[in-house]
Design a protein around this motif. Sequence first.
Motif, mmCIF file in Angstrom:
data_model
loop_
_atom_site.group_PDB
_atom_site.id
_atom_site.type_symbol
_atom_site.label_atom_id
_atom_site.label_comp_id
_atom_site.label_asym_id
_atom_site.label_seq_id
_atom_site.Cartn_x
_atom_site.Cartn_y
_atom_site.Cartn_z
ATOM 1 N N GLY A 55 0.809 -1.214 0.000
ATOM 2 C CA GLY A 55 0.000 0.000 0.000
ATOM 3 C C GLY A 55 0.844 1.265 0.000
ATOM 4 N N ALA A 56 1.876 1.268 0.827
ATOM 5 C CA ALA A 56 2.744 2.445 0.902
ATOM 6 C C ALA A 56 3.494 2.666 -0.408
ATOM 7 C CB ALA A 56 3.731 2.295 2.058
ATOM 8 N N LEU A 57 4.023 1.595 -0.987
ATOM 9 C CA LEU A 57 4.779 1.744 -2.233
ATOM 10 C C LEU A 57 3.865 2.051 -3.416
ATOM 11 C CD1 LEU A 57 7.496 -1.004 -1.727
ATOM 12 C CD2 LEU A 57 7.829 1.477 -1.734
ATOM 13 N N THR A 58 2.668 1.525 -3.420
ATOM 14 C CA THR A 58 1.712 1.884 -4.470
ATOM 15 C C THR A 58 1.346 3.358 -4.348
ATOM 16 O OG1 THR A 58 0.860 -0.372 -4.560
ATOM 17 C CG2 THR A 58 -0.547 1.361 -5.472
ATOM 18 N N TYR A 61 4.144 5.291 -5.759
ATOM 19 C CA TYR A 61 4.129 5.194 -7.226
ATOM 20 C C TYR A 61 3.143 6.202 -7.819
ATOM 21 C CZ TYR A 61 3.804 2.709 -11.789
ATOM 22 O OH TYR A 61 3.829 2.364 -13.110
ATOM 23 N N VAL A 62 1.947 6.247 -7.251
ATOM 24 C CA VAL A 62 0.925 7.188 -7.727
ATOM 25 C C VAL A 62 1.357 8.630 -7.448
ATOM 26 C CG1 VAL A 62 -1.471 7.944 -7.410
ATOM 27 C CG2 VAL A 62 -0.932 5.507 -7.551
ATOM 28 N N ALA A 63 1.917 8.872 -6.271
ATOM 29 C CA ALA A 63 2.394 10.217 -5.927
ATOM 30 C C ALA A 63 3.537 10.642 -6.845
ATOM 31 C CB ALA A 63 2.835 10.271 -4.473
ATOM 32 N N GLY A 67 3.342 13.830 -8.967
ATOM 33 C CA GLY A 67 4.355 14.831 -8.651
ATOM 34 C C GLY A 67 5.286 15.150 -9.806
ATOM 35 N N SER A 68 5.401 14.237 -10.750
ATOM 36 C CA SER A 68 6.286 14.500 -11.887
ATOM 37 C C SER A 68 5.767 15.641 -12.758
ATOM 38 C CB SER A 68 6.474 13.236 -12.734
ATOM 39 O OG SER A 68 5.275 12.881 -13.395
ATOM 40 N N HIS A 69 4.467 15.859 -12.748
ATOM 41 C CA HIS A 69 3.890 16.909 -13.593
ATOM 42 C C HIS A 69 4.310 18.314 -13.150
ATOM 43 C CE1 HIS A 69 1.523 13.391 -14.679
ATOM 44 N NE2 HIS A 69 1.337 13.996 -15.841
ATOM 45 N N PRO A 70 4.109 18.703 -11.892
ATOM 46 C CA PRO A 70 4.589 20.034 -11.497
ATOM 47 C C PRO A 70 6.114 20.116 -11.485
ATOM 48 C CG PRO A 70 3.586 18.925 -9.609
ATOM 49 C CD PRO A 70 3.325 18.080 -10.831
ATOM 50 N N LEU A 71 6.779 19.012 -11.170
ATOM 51 C CA LEU A 71 8.242 19.012 -11.189
ATOM 52 C C LEU A 71 8.765 19.255 -12.604
ATOM 53 C CD1 LEU A 71 10.865 18.616 -9.605
ATOM 54 C CD2 LEU A 71 10.622 16.144 -10.019
ATOM 55 N N ALA A 72 8.072 18.732 -13.599
ATOM 56 C CA ALA A 72 8.488 18.910 -14.993
ATOM 57 C C ALA A 72 8.481 20.372 -15.405
ATOM 58 C CB ALA A 72 7.586 18.100 -15.920
ATOM 59 N N ALA A 85 11.114 8.241 -11.039
ATOM 60 C CA ALA A 85 11.282 6.803 -11.267
ATOM 61 C C ALA A 85 12.427 6.268 -10.409
ATOM 62 C CB ALA A 85 11.538 6.518 -12.747
ATOM 63 N N GLY A 86 13.499 7.021 -10.328
ATOM 64 C CA GLY A 86 14.617 6.617 -9.478
ATOM 65 C C GLY A 86 14.230 6.561 -8.016
ATOM 66 N N ALA A 87 13.466 7.543 -7.567
ATOM 67 C CA ALA A 87 13.036 7.572 -6.167
ATOM 68 C C ALA A 87 12.146 6.370 -5.835
ATOM 69 C CB ALA A 87 12.301 8.879 -5.873
ATOM 70 N N VAL A 88 11.217 6.056 -6.720
ATOM 71 C CA VAL A 88 10.343 4.904 -6.489
ATOM 72 C C VAL A 88 11.149 3.608 -6.553
ATOM 73 C CG1 VAL A 88 8.409 3.567 -7.446
ATOM 74 C CG2 VAL A 88 8.234 6.040 -7.217
ATOM 75 N N GLY A 89 12.091 3.539 -7.468
ATOM 76 C CA GLY A 89 12.938 2.349 -7.565
ATOM 77 C C GLY A 89 13.751 2.116 -6.304
#
Length: 100
Positions: A55-58, A61-63, A67-72, A85-89
Motif C-alpha cells: 500500500g505504501a509503495l503503491t 508510485y501514484v504520488a 508529482g512528476s507533472h509540477p516538477l516537470a 522513477a529513481g526515487a520509487v525504484g
Amino acid sequence: MPRIPAAPLAAAGLIGGYATVRFTENRSLGGVVLVVAGGVATRRWREAGGVGVAGALTGAYVAAFAGSHPLAKKVGAWPAVLGVAGAVGVASYLFADRRG
C-alpha cells in the motif's frame, strides 16, 4: 525463470508510460503502460513485504506520477520522470526487493 524485482518494474512503468505518451501522442496507451507495470509491481511488493508495504509503495508510485507533472515545469519532463522513477525504484528496493 527468476522473477523480475519490483524496483525496475516500477521505474520502467513510470518511464515507459511517459515515453509511450511522448512518442505515440496517445495518453490512454501511456496510462495502460503505467497501470500494468504498477499492478505487477504492487503484486511483487505484497509478496515481499505484505499489504502495508504494498500500500505504501503503491501510494508512492501514484504520488510520483502525479508529482512528476509540477516538477516537470521546473526541471523539464525527462529529468522529472527519471527523478521520480529513481526515487520509487530506490524505495522499492529498500522496502521490498531486498527483503525477498
